[in-house]
Design a protein around this motif. Structure first.
Motif, PDB file in Angstrom:
ATOM      1  N   TRP A  53      -6.310   9.370   1.508  1.00 50.68           N
ATOM      2  CA  TRP A  53      -4.964   9.856   1.818  1.00 50.68           C
ATOM      3  C   TRP A  53      -4.007   9.046   0.944  1.00 50.68           C
ATOM      4  CZ3 TRP A  53      -1.911   8.282   6.723  1.00 50.68           C
ATOM      5  CH2 TRP A  53      -0.688   8.962   6.755  1.00 50.68           C
ATOM      6  N   THR A  54      -3.880   9.453  -0.316  1.00 50.17           N
ATOM      7  CA  THR A  54      -3.168   8.643  -1.298  1.00 50.17           C
ATOM      8  C   THR A  54      -1.670   8.870  -1.303  1.00 50.17           C
ATOM      9  OG1 THR A  54      -3.596  10.289  -3.014  1.00 50.17           O
ATOM     10  CG2 THR A  54      -5.169   8.479  -2.807  1.00 50.17           C
ATOM     11  N   ASN A  55      -1.204  10.056  -0.979  1.00 49.71           N
ATOM     12  CA  ASN A  55       0.232  10.349  -0.980  1.00 49.71           C
ATOM     13  C   ASN A  55       0.778  10.187   0.429  1.00 49.71           C
ATOM     14  OD1 ASN A  55       0.305  10.965  -3.735  1.00 49.71           O
ATOM     15  ND2 ASN A  55      -0.503  12.996  -3.323  1.00 49.71           N
ATOM     16  N   ARG A  56       1.524   9.126   0.634  1.00 49.28           N
ATOM     17  CA  ARG A  56       2.058   8.790   1.950  1.00 49.28           C
ATOM     18  C   ARG A  56       3.531   9.191   2.034  1.00 49.28           C
ATOM     19  NH1 ARG A  56      -1.689   5.571   5.166  1.00 49.28           N
ATOM     20  NH2 ARG A  56      -3.567   5.623   3.892  1.00 49.28           N
ATOM     21  N   SER A  57       3.939   9.740   3.166  1.00 45.98           N
ATOM     22  CA  SER A  57       5.339  10.122   3.339  1.00 45.98           C
ATOM     23  C   SER A  57       6.122   9.051   4.085  1.00 45.98           C
ATOM     24  CB  SER A  57       5.434  11.449   4.086  1.00 45.98           C
ATOM     25  OG  SER A  57       4.775  11.343   5.323  1.00 45.98           O
ATOM     26  N   ASN A  58       5.419   8.161   4.783  1.00 50.16           N
ATOM     27  CA  ASN A  58       6.064   7.117   5.565  1.00 50.16           C
ATOM     28  C   ASN A  58       5.724   5.756   4.960  1.00 50.16           C
ATOM     29  OD1 ASN A  58       7.318   5.625   7.514  1.00 50.16           O
ATOM     30  ND2 ASN A  58       6.259   6.579   9.240  1.00 50.16           N
ATOM     31  N   ALA A  59       6.729   4.916   4.766  1.00 50.42           N
ATOM     32  CA  ALA A  59       6.504   3.603   4.157  1.00 50.42           C
ATOM     33  C   ALA A  59       5.905   2.596   5.136  1.00 50.42           C
ATOM     34  CB  ALA A  59       7.806   3.053   3.599  1.00 50.42           C
ATOM     35  N   THR A  60       5.975   2.860   6.429  1.00 48.83           N
ATOM     36  CA  THR A  60       5.385   1.976   7.435  1.00 48.83           C
ATOM     37  C   THR A  60       4.087   2.600   7.927  1.00 48.83           C
ATOM     38  OG1 THR A  60       7.587   1.272   8.108  1.00 48.83           O
ATOM     39  CG2 THR A  60       5.779   0.802   9.614  1.00 48.83           C
ATOM     40  N   THR A  61       3.007   1.833   7.865  1.00 45.23           N
ATOM     41  CA  THR A  61       1.708   2.368   8.246  1.00 45.23           C
ATOM     42  C   THR A  61       0.844   1.289   8.874  1.00 45.23           C
ATOM     43  OG1 THR A  61      -0.193   3.646   7.468  1.00 45.23           O
ATOM     44  CG2 THR A  61       0.608   1.919   6.010  1.00 45.23           C
ATOM     45  N   THR A  62      -0.179   1.716   9.579  1.00 44.70           N
ATOM     46  CA  THR A  62      -1.208   0.801  10.069  1.00 44.70           C
ATOM     47  C   THR A  62      -2.364   0.845   9.093  1.00 44.70           C
ATOM     48  OG1 THR A  62      -0.585   1.106  12.376  1.00 44.70           O
ATOM     49  CG2 THR A  62      -2.816   0.313  11.946  1.00 44.70           C
ATOM     50  N   ASN A  77      -0.040  -4.995  -2.828  1.00 45.30           N
ATOM     51  CA  ASN A  77       0.724  -5.319  -4.041  1.00 45.30           C
ATOM     52  C   ASN A  77       0.696  -6.817  -4.339  1.00 45.30           C
ATOM     53  OD1 ASN A  77       1.415  -2.614  -4.429  1.00 45.30           O
ATOM     54  ND2 ASN A  77       3.178  -2.813  -3.085  1.00 45.30           N
ATOM     55  N   GLY A  78      -0.445  -7.455  -4.118  1.00 44.14           N
ATOM     56  CA  GLY A  78      -0.601  -8.865  -4.431  1.00 44.14           C
ATOM     57  C   GLY A  78      -0.107  -9.822  -3.365  1.00 44.14           C
ATOM     58  N   VAL A  79       0.461  -9.312  -2.267  1.00 45.02           N
ATOM     59  CA  VAL A  79       0.987 -10.151  -1.194  1.00 45.02           C
ATOM     60  C   VAL A  79       0.037 -10.087   0.002  1.00 45.02           C
ATOM     61  CG1 VAL A  79       2.920 -10.529   0.385  1.00 45.02           C
ATOM     62  CG2 VAL A  79       3.350  -9.727  -1.952  1.00 45.02           C
ATOM     63  N   SER A  80      -0.416 -11.235   0.473  1.00 46.85           N
ATOM     64  CA  SER A  80      -1.341 -11.275   1.607  1.00 46.85           C
ATOM     65  C   SER A  80      -0.619 -10.887   2.895  1.00 46.85           C
ATOM     66  CB  SER A  80      -1.938 -12.669   1.752  1.00 46.85           C
ATOM     67  OG  SER A  80      -2.745 -12.728   2.906  1.00 46.85           O
ATOM     68  N   VAL A  96       2.585  -2.213   8.573  1.00 44.44           N
ATOM     69  CA  VAL A  96       2.592  -2.710   7.204  1.00 44.44           C
ATOM     70  C   VAL A  96       3.599  -1.896   6.399  1.00 44.44           C
ATOM     71  CG1 VAL A  96       1.216  -2.978   5.095  1.00 44.44           C
ATOM     72  CG2 VAL A  96       0.214  -3.505   7.330  1.00 44.44           C
ATOM     73  N   GLN A  97       4.478  -2.589   5.701  1.00 43.20           N
ATOM     74  CA  GLN A  97       5.505  -1.938   4.881  1.00 43.20           C
ATOM     75  C   GLN A  97       4.975  -1.707   3.474  1.00 43.20           C
ATOM     76  OE1 GLN A  97       7.983  -0.774   7.286  1.00 43.20           O
ATOM     77  NE2 GLN A  97       8.911  -0.798   5.286  1.00 43.20           N
ATOM     78  N   LEU A  98       5.010  -0.457   3.035  1.00 45.22           N
ATOM     79  CA  LEU A  98       4.642  -0.101   1.671  1.00 45.22           C
ATOM     80  C   LEU A  98       5.909   0.107   0.857  1.00 45.22           C
ATOM     81  CD1 LEU A  98       1.840   2.523   2.462  1.00 45.22           C
ATOM     82  CD2 LEU A  98       1.545   0.103   1.918  1.00 45.22           C
ATOM     83  N   SER A  99       5.821  -0.150  -0.430  1.00 41.58           N
ATOM     84  CA  SER A  99       6.953   0.046  -1.329  1.00 41.58           C
ATOM     85  C   SER A  99       6.991   1.495  -1.808  1.00 41.58           C
ATOM     86  CB  SER A  99       6.830  -0.869  -2.550  1.00 41.58           C
ATOM     87  OG  SER A  99       6.755  -2.203  -2.149  1.00 41.58           O
ATOM     88  N   THR A 100       8.143   1.942  -2.261  1.00 38.61           N
ATOM     89  CA  THR A 100       8.247   3.258  -2.866  1.00 38.61           C
ATOM     90  C   THR A 100       7.470   3.246  -4.173  1.00 38.61           C
ATOM     91  OG1 THR A 100      10.425   3.561  -1.896  1.00 38.61           O
ATOM     92  CG2 THR A 100       9.851   5.001  -3.725  1.00 38.61           C
ATOM     93  N   GLY A 101       6.698   4.295  -4.418  1.00 42.70           N
ATOM     94  CA  GLY A 101       5.865   4.367  -5.613  1.00 42.70           C
ATOM     95  C   GLY A 101       4.442   3.939  -5.313  1.00 42.70           C
ATOM     96  N   ALA A 102       3.785   3.357  -6.296  1.00 50.28           N
ATOM     97  CA  ALA A 102       2.369   2.968  -6.156  1.00 50.28           C
ATOM     98  C   ALA A 102       2.231   1.651  -5.396  1.00 50.28           C
ATOM     99  CB  ALA A 102       1.727   2.837  -7.528  1.00 50.28           C
ATOM    100  N   ASN A 103       1.246   1.608  -4.495  1.00 51.20           N
ATOM    101  CA  ASN A 103       0.922   0.410  -3.725  1.00 51.20           C
ATOM    102  C   ASN A 103      -0.569   0.143  -3.849  1.00 51.20           C
ATOM    103  OD1 ASN A 103       3.424  -0.276  -1.857  1.00 51.20           O
ATOM    104  ND2 ASN A 103       3.268   1.938  -2.029  1.00 51.20           N
ATOM    105  N   GLU A 104      -0.925  -1.021  -4.338  1.00 52.49           N
ATOM    106  CA  GLU A 104      -2.329  -1.420  -4.453  1.00 52.49           C
ATOM    107  C   GLU A 104      -2.728  -2.117  -3.159  1.00 52.49           C
ATOM    108  OE1 GLU A 104      -6.014  -1.593  -6.254  1.00 52.49           O
ATOM    109  OE2 GLU A 104      -4.213  -0.607  -7.005  1.00 52.49           O
ATOM    110  N   VAL A 105      -3.620  -1.488  -2.391  1.00 54.51           N
ATOM    111  CA  VAL A 105      -4.057  -2.002  -1.100  1.00 54.51           C
ATOM    112  C   VAL A 105      -5.491  -2.505  -1.268  1.00 54.51           C
ATOM    113  CG1 VAL A 105      -4.404  -1.458   1.336  1.00 54.51           C
ATOM    114  CG2 VAL A 105      -2.589  -0.315   0.057  1.00 54.51           C
ATOM    115  N   VAL A 106      -5.718  -3.778  -0.908  1.00 54.10           N
ATOM    116  CA  VAL A 106      -7.024  -4.402  -1.096  1.00 54.10           C
ATOM    117  C   VAL A 106      -7.431  -5.087   0.206  1.00 54.10           C
ATOM    118  CG1 VAL A 106      -8.345  -6.107  -2.413  1.00 54.10           C
ATOM    119  CG2 VAL A 106      -6.488  -4.847  -3.520  1.00 54.10           C
TER     120      VAL A 106
END
Length: 126
Positions: A53-62, A77-80, A96-106
């Motif tokens: 589910w790569t395209n997210r509409s909400n910036a806050t997610t679990t 995005n490199g932040v623990s 978890v707050q995601l940024s607008t645009g691409a977010n690298e989740v690891v």
């Protein structure tokens, strides 16, 4: 997550309510497969859920992961975002707050000194 059902013919008979742990692509395993794997295998691994589910509409997610490791660390995005432990093989980070645009989740898990990683790139629209 609701299991998918398919209608198809196999062995000359219609299997109209077949439920599986695979998606329509036989090589794509569903998240539920990895939860069962975490409970039934001794092989250490970590799996980031909902990574298709790569395209997210909400910036806050679990963010949730399954695994058979001792602890799991989430990095966005490199932040623990912290390290979790679990006796039920489910590791979750709410709100978890995601940024607008691409977010690298690891997600990175450790067990017996070995590191196991799973990644995804999630996009948040403006």
């Amino acid at each position: 997550m609701k299991p998918s059902t398919t209608s198809r013919w196999r062995d000359g008979r219609c299997r109209s309510r077949e439920v599986s742990l695979w998606a329509t692509d036989p090589l794509a395993l569903k998240d539920s497969f990895f939860w069962y794997k975490a409970n039934w295998t001794a092989t250490p691994f970590v799996h980031l859920t909902s990574k298709r589910w790569t395209n997210r509409s909400n910036a806050t997610t679990t963010v949730k992961a399954y695994g058979s490791v001792d602890s799991v660390t989430l990095t966005v995005n490199g932040v623990s975002m912290g390290t979790k432990t679990s006796s039920g093989h489910i590791y979750a980070w709410p709100e978890v707050q995601l940024s607008t645009g691409a977010n690298e989740v690891v997600v990175t898990g450790t067990r017996d000194g070995a590191t196991h990683t799973d990644t995804a790139t999630w996009y948040v629209s403006e």
